[in-house]
Design an enzyme around this catalytic site. Structure first.
Site, PDB file in Angstrom:
ATOM      1  N   ASP A 330       0.866  -1.169   0.000  1.00  0.00           N
ATOM      2  CA  ASP A 330       0.000   0.000   0.000  1.00  0.00           C
ATOM      3  C   ASP A 330       0.911   1.228   0.000  1.00  0.00           C
ATOM      4  OD1 ASP A 330      -2.945   0.879   2.005  1.00  0.00           O
ATOM      5  OD2 ASP A 330      -2.016   1.794   0.247  1.00  0.00           O
ATOM      6  N   GLU A 530      -9.421   7.815   4.926  1.00  0.00           N
ATOM      7  CA  GLU A 530      -8.270   7.315   5.690  1.00  0.00           C
ATOM      8  C   GLU A 530      -8.127   8.057   7.020  1.00  0.00           C
ATOM      9  OE1 GLU A 530      -5.863   6.566   1.546  1.00  0.00           O
ATOM     10  OE2 GLU A 530      -4.917   5.884   3.390  1.00  0.00           O
TER      11      GLU A 530
HETATM   12  C1  GLC Z   1      -4.235   4.243   0.042  1.00  0.00           C
HETATM   13  C2  GLC Z   1      -5.122   3.201   0.689  1.00  0.00           C
HETATM   14  C3  GLC Z   1      -5.403   2.005  -0.173  1.00  0.00           C
HETATM   15  C4  GLC Z   1      -5.404   2.396  -1.627  1.00  0.00           C
HETATM   16  C5  GLC Z   1      -4.021   2.876  -2.000  1.00  0.00           C
HETATM   17  C6  GLC Z   1      -3.936   3.379  -3.437  1.00  0.00           C
HETATM   18  O1  GLC Z   1      -3.313   4.730   0.977  1.00  0.00           O
HETATM   19  O2  GLC Z   1      -4.695   2.728   1.962  1.00  0.00           O
HETATM   20  O3  GLC Z   1      -6.667   1.468   0.245  1.00  0.00           O
HETATM   21  O4  GLC Z   1      -5.762   1.280  -2.438  1.00  0.00           O
HETATM   22  O5  GLC Z   1      -3.545   3.909  -1.139  1.00  0.00           O
HETATM   23  O6  GLC Z   1      -4.691   4.539  -3.597  1.00  0.00           O
END
Ligand code: GLC
Length: 677
Positions: A330, A530
């Site tokens: 991630d 988030e």
């Molecule tokens: C973000 C999220 C994740 C997402 C990724 C790409 O930080 O935690 O769920 O898929 O980045 O955007």
């Protein structure tokens, strides 16, 4: 953010001294290091009967390709940069195995990019990836995107209710349909891969990502995970990864919904049995259904970051459970692993990460990883295993045989984006997701032929009703014009009123000339995503009860009040409930807000049931089967029109917990608490 930045800086040094002197952190990670030494998953973790079986033809093709690849080409397959930080020439030169657009990233940095713009960028990067003139590689790249409640990055796409609402609808078949529609709208923009479903089982609703979870109940999450994976990818024995399907990702492995205090990217201190019984059930459902990728989580388990957790990523997920797809990191999550940075993290690859999601520092990370294989820090066998997994998924998805993005059957088909039939499915999901918490004197269903005041800043606000991950990452800075084809909740009320000879007057502040027969007040949380959604307590509008004032003003004038609450989670709204004759939990309904009125006016009855317990105290973190607390309304609660109202008008409104910034900071609790190190 939960802890003030100043507090962090001021006590940083203290924490450093504390931790170095304190055995706790060592104890915690010694638990994990003992697990690591076994290289064998405990019997807690089952071998899954995964529906997508190993195929000798696929494996042969993978081996043939792998045998021709240079080390540079292999490392490039493991690097996933972000579209704002690469050029088409970078792709031609390196041949990245995949790339992504983060939330709020668009082709040409244009929020109003058309489906054709998305397809054009996909085509350019694809063609550069298969051009072997510079890197000698012709392996097609693939594009990953967060289509988490519809193709939410694209103007005009159908936005479905966020997962928390779908959980309340408790309709796996509907959710599979939604996923299939999402796959088609995504393919209309030339994209192959979706970072969904989130299969977090959220246990502390103060977490900013609670709305991305279907339920606090692992059973719902397990069932839904399978449905969404099938909807996105198709079934193994049918149209698996056909021209109508995309690659899915179950995320975030593992334990993201169970951190201490609901801290985003925090520390999960569950026992290994609870980690499986509660937090891993979405993987049982999703991986059994054949999900081809898993996204590693930002959180830690007992102090060790998942991105560097060999026991969980390799011994458990791959060796024991039998997952043969790939693990993608991630957003620079590897950089949080002890001893790592965004540009340098052999530990994550050695732990079992197969693809670095490295939005901007990809060049240095590429060079460092190359060097670490050459100097033996990373074994070649680990690289080959990672690349084999990536190639396996690409072969299964037909990427080597399918036409280029611009020439695929659904690419550029604008009619798929926000199609009327898609919006109708979304409207059905909205209707089924609504949960009726209070209905004094059978206030609902309303008669549409009345004089109806529609108040609150959520009444005519498609952005607010859609929440985070809606066009922009945070879901903010949008206007109704950014949701062409969408409808606000007011739009639906107006439609019903006018067709019944009634009157719906929009007045955000609740002012009026002629006294209305009833007031519908739509209010709730501003969009967030988030960590921006992390909260200290569940008190709604703590310290600035402006919506309560509006409700009480209307009530004091003898007007029946119907509250429609927009939120990403259950909240402590006892005062707002007391001021309401009827109260509907609407969650985050997405672009089809008009459908809320269908239920308010009795076109269909309420069906939704709480998939999260509703708190009776500001600090209450209560879950299904939790004997510690008596929730205000239990998991599974939801009135219908004929049901007896159970809530009085005199719920406790005294705030007993100290919510000031002097709340002792949780630094050590079995292990050093995130974000402390
Ligand atoms: C973000 C999220 C994740 C997402 C990724 C790409 O930080 O935690 O769920 O898929 O980045 O955007």
């Amino acid at each position: 953010m939960r802890k003030s930045l100043i507090a962090k800086v001021v006590t940083g040094a203290l924490v450093g001294v504390l931790v170095s002197a304190c055995a706790t952190d060592e104890d915690a990670s010694s638990v994990n290091s003992a697990l690591k030494k076994t290289n064998k998953a405990s019997e807690i973790w089952p071998k899954l009967d995964i529906e997508v079986k190993s195929d000798s033809a696929v494996e042969k093709k993978v081996s043939d390709i792998l045998s021709t690849m240079t080390l540079e080409q292999k490392i490039a397959q493991m690097i996933q940069p972000e579209i704002r930080n690469i050029t088409v020439e970078d792709m031609r030169k390196y041949g990245f195995g995949s790339y992504l657009n983060g939330g709020g990233a668009f082709p040409n940095n244009d929020k109003h990019a058309t489906p054709e713009d998305w397809v054009a960028l996909a085509e350019k990067l694809y063609q550069a990836s298969v051009d072997d003139s510079l890197d000698g590689s012709s392996i097609p790249t693939m594009w990953g995107t967060d289509a988490v409640h519809g193709h939410n990055n694209v103007i005009g796409a159908t936005l479905f209710p966020h997962n928390i609402g779908l959980g309340a609808a408790n309709n796996p078949d509907l959710v599979e349909k939604i996923a299939h529609i999402t796959a088609k709208e995504v393919m209309a923009t030339g994209i192959d891969w979706v970072f969904a479903p989130t299969v977090a089982v959220v246990r502390d609703d103060r977490w900013g990502r609670t709305y991305e979870s279907y339920s606090e109940d692992p059973a719902i999450v397990r069932e839904y995970a399978a449905s969404v994976v099938k909807g996105l990818q198709g079934s193994a024995d049918k149209d698996f990864l056909s021209d109508q399907r995309v690659i899915s990702t179950v995320k975030h492995f593992v334990g993201d919904g169970g951190t201490v205090g609901g801290d985003d990217q925090g520390n999960n201190v569950a026992s290994e049995q609870d980690l499986f019984d509660i937090h891993a059930q979405g993987y049982v459902g999703g991986l059994t259904a054949g999900a081809q990728s898993v996204m590693a989580s930002f959180n830690s388990w007992n102090g060790d970051k998942l991105h560097g957790h060999k026991y969980l990523l390799t011994d458990v997920l791959k060796d024991q459970m039998g997952f043969d797809g790939f693990v993608v990191g991630d957003w620079n999550g590897h950089g949080q692993v002890k001893g790592c940075s965004n540009e340098d993290c052999a530990q994550a690859i050695n732990a079992g990460l197969d693809i670095f999601m490295v939005p901007n520092d990809w060049k240095v990370l590429y060079d460092n990883t190359l060097a670490q294989v050459k100097d033996g820090t990373i074994a070649m066998s680990r690289i080959d295993d990672a690349v084999r997994r990536i190639l396996r998924v690409k072969v299964r998805a037909g990427l080597f045989d399918k036409p280029s993005p611009a020439n695929r059957p659904l690419s550029g088909d604008r009619s798929l984006i926000g199609k009327a039939e898609n919006r109708e499915i979304a409207a059905q999901a909205v209707r089924e997701s609504l949960v009726l918490l209070k209905n004094k004197n059978k206030t609902l269903p309303l008669s549409a032929g009345k004089r109806i005041l529609v108040a609150g800043d959520g009444a005519d606000n498609i952005g607010k009703q859609s929440g985070g991950w809606s066009i922009t990452w945070q879901g903010t800075n949008n206007t109704n014009d950014d949701f062409p084809g969408g409808t606000s909740i007011y739009d639906g009320i107006k439609q019903h009123a006018e067709s019944a000879g009634g009157d719906a007057i929009l007045s955000v502040d609740g002012s009026f000339e002629e006294k209305p027969d009833v007031a519908i007040v739509v209010f709730g949380e501003e969009p967030y995503a988030e960590g921006h959604g992390d909260r200290e307590t569940l008190i709604y509008q703590h310290g600035s009860k402006k919506d309560l004032a509006l409700l009480e003003k209307l009530k004091s004038q003898g007007i029946p009040v119907v509250s429609v609450f927009i939120s990403g989670r259950p909240m402590w709204v006892n005062a707002e409930l007391n001021a309401s004759d009827a109260f509907v939990a609407a969650w985050l309904p997405g672009s089809e807000g008009a459908a809320v009125a269908d239920v308010l006016f009795g076109k269909q009855d309420f069906k939704g049931k709480l998939s999260f317990s509703w708190p009776s105290e500001p600090q209450q973190i209560v879950n299904k089967g939790d004997e510690t607390y008596e929730p205000l309304l239990p998991y599974g609660f939801g009135l219908t029109f004929d049901a007896e109202n159970v809530l009085s008008d005199t719920l406790n409104t005294e705030i007993k917990v100290s919510t000031d910034s002097n709340t002792p900071m949780e630094i050590l609790n079995g292990a050093v608490q995130s974000p402390w190190v």
